[in-house]
Write an enzyme that holds these catalytic residues in place. Structure first.
Site, PDB file in Angstrom:
ATOM      1  N   SER A 208       0.812  -1.222   0.000  1.00 38.39           N
ATOM      2  CA  SER A 208       0.000   0.000   0.000  1.00 38.39           C
ATOM      3  C   SER A 208       0.839   1.262   0.000  1.00 38.39           C
ATOM      4  O   SER A 208       0.466   2.265  -0.616  1.00 38.39           O
ATOM      5  CB  SER A 208      -0.939  -0.004   1.204  1.00 38.39           C
ATOM      6  OG  SER A 208      -1.800  -1.121   1.168  1.00 38.39           O
TER       7      SER A 208
ATOM      8  N   HIS B 160       0.861   4.463   4.314  1.00 39.31           N
ATOM      9  CA  HIS B 160       0.154   5.175   3.257  1.00 39.31           C
ATOM     10  C   HIS B 160       0.656   6.612   3.138  1.00 39.31           C
ATOM     11  O   HIS B 160       0.951   7.090   2.031  1.00 39.31           O
ATOM     12  CB  HIS B 160      -1.347   5.181   3.537  1.00 39.31           C
ATOM     13  CG  HIS B 160      -1.972   3.824   3.448  1.00 39.31           C
ATOM     14  ND1 HIS B 160      -3.344   3.637   3.448  1.00 39.31           N
ATOM     15  CD2 HIS B 160      -1.433   2.584   3.343  1.00 39.31           C
ATOM     16  CE1 HIS B 160      -3.615   2.346   3.345  1.00 39.31           C
ATOM     17  NE2 HIS B 160      -2.464   1.690   3.304  1.00 39.31           N
TER      18      HIS B 160
END
Length: 296
Positions: free
Chosen positions: A201, A247
């Site tokens: 991610s 992230h």
């Protein structure tokens, strides 16, 4: 009546908002070649080179000139397959997911991101603080849940090819790996040392940030990518069991790297781009060293 989408004249399945400054045909990032003013299509570039070729000498033969290689917006040469690195990254992620299914927790314990924790069943410490720096990268290719890997790989397949075409293979690979390391470094710095983390991610958010930078550079409509980024950030903080640090770290890193790649002045392009890599990597190393000192 809806407006008809404008697509690249060489790739009819790719919408674009950029046109060749010479012939005005629409071109996508894979086809656009950086010119002194705007961008040109490969045909116009080759035609300009042919028109500027030197005249034949006294012997009736024109002097040889080295062919000028068309370049993309970042200075990369045009690749026959603009999805090659994307496919390789997809394959690595899939291979490790299959390996996790085969070996289970043993492989996850050895490769996932963990700052400092006791080895299961023993009192020995393991993790990045104990010298396992490889976990900063190996964790970014690991997945456990089917939905987790499916979402990340679909995102990679959607975001990867346009960026790879515009940046070139080497620059795209550097963007991906540095984004992954940036996400891991911020996770290591902020998260609890015993908290495990894995997944691509961070790298995907880096590609998302890079896409926004590229679209802004090409004067594309920014609304779709900004909406997508906003939705992903909402999910990042709204859902539990998500390493939001990865992230955010990946997003910041990918945005910074992409800015250095596409805004580097042509006369100092290589220097600026390499300097961008070096500065970002240095920032990752500093964060890791600071956290390691705290846990030491």
């Amino acid at each position: 009546m809806e407006d008809q989408a404008v697509c690249c004249y060489r790739h009819p399945d790719r919408e674009t908002g950029i046109s060749c400054t010479r012939c005005e045909r629409p071109i996508c990032p894979a086809c656009m070649v950086s010119a002194s003013v705007g961008f040109q299509c490969p045909e116009c570039v080759h035609g300009a080179h042919a028109a500027s070729a030197p005249a034949a000498g006294p012997g009736g033969h024109a002097p040889r000139r080295a062919p000028i290689q068309p370049r993309t917006i970042s200075g990369a040469s045009l690749a026959a397959d603009p999805r090659l690195i994307t496919k390789i990254l997809l394959g690595i992620n899939l291979a490790l997911w299959i390996a996790v299914l085969a070996y289970g927790d043993r492989l996850l314990d050895d490769l996932m991101l963990v700052g400092q924790a006791h080895t299961p069943g023993t009192m020995e410490l393991e993790g990045i603080a104990e010298g396992d720096w490889y976990r900063l990268l190996t964790a970014t290719f690991l997945h456990e849940e089917p939905m987790h890997i499916a979402f990340n790989l679909l995102s990679l397949w959607w975001l990867g090819p346009p960026l790879e075409a515009a940046l070139g293979r080497a620059r795209f690979l550097a963007l991906y790996l540095l984004s992954a390391l940036g996400g891991s470094a911020l996770t290591y710095l902020i998260a609890e040392p015993y908290q495990g983390s894995l997944g691509a991610s961070g790298a995907i958010f880096g590609l998302l940030g890079a896409t926004a930078v590229l679209m802004r550079r090409l004067n594309y409509d920014m609304r779709p990518v900004l909406i997508l980024l906003g939705l992903n950030l909402v999910f990042t903080f709204a859902l539990s069991d998500i390493a939001w640090q990865a992230h955010i770290g990946g997003l910041i890193t990918g945005t910074a790297v992409a800015y250095g790649l596409v805004h580097a002045p042509r006369e100092h392009r290589a220097l600026v781009q390499r300097g961008t890599y070096a500065l970002v990597l240095l920032a990752v190393v500093v964060l890791v060293c600071v956290r390691t000192a705290q846990l030491g």
